[in-house]
Design a protein around this motif. Sequence first.
Motif, short mmCIF file in Angstrom:
data_model
loop_
_atom_site.label_atom_id
_atom_site.label_comp_id
_atom_site.label_asym_id
_atom_site.label_seq_id
_atom_site.Cartn_x
_atom_site.Cartn_y
_atom_site.Cartn_z
N ASP A 24 0.82 -1.21 0.00
CA ASP A 24 0.00 0.00 0.00
C ASP A 24 0.85 1.27 0.00
N GLY A 28 0.49 3.88 -2.93
CA GLY A 28 0.12 5.25 -2.58
C GLY A 28 1.18 6.27 -2.93
N ASN A 120 -6.21 1.05 -8.33
CA ASN A 120 -6.12 0.49 -6.99
C ASN A 120 -6.70 -0.93 -6.94
#
Length: 141
Positions: A24, A28, A120
């Motif tokens: 993540d 991100g 995502n």
Amino acid sequence: MAGINYGRVALGAVAGGVVANACDAFIGLFVIGDEMQQMVQRLNLDPHVLENSNVVVTWIIADFLYAGLIVWAYAAIRPRFGAGPKTALMAAFVPYASVTVILAGFMAMGIFTPSVYWKNAMLSVVTAALVGLVGGKIYKE
């Protein structure tokens, strides 16, 4: 049939949580970071919300809980489907699909842009698979 070894679920959740957080962070920071910042501006949120320590800690904890759900699902379905990577991937798909379907609703509402949602979703399936494989490897009855 043996019961679930919750100690091993916890150990798998910790290892899987580390993997999920690393994935993540990469997603991100390097893949959708600019688009997330644009989304923050579009939604008139605090410009520093993505760096807010409470938000960061919440997502770190969420990744560990997500990993725990995946490892628990693996432990729960393992007696029926057998130990191994195929079962670990099946276990990872259930929470991944659940979250992804719910987030599709937020995309339909305009909270997430289609670009951010789909990027995502595609990268998160890889994250879930890695978490399932790591957690499944650690879990023993």
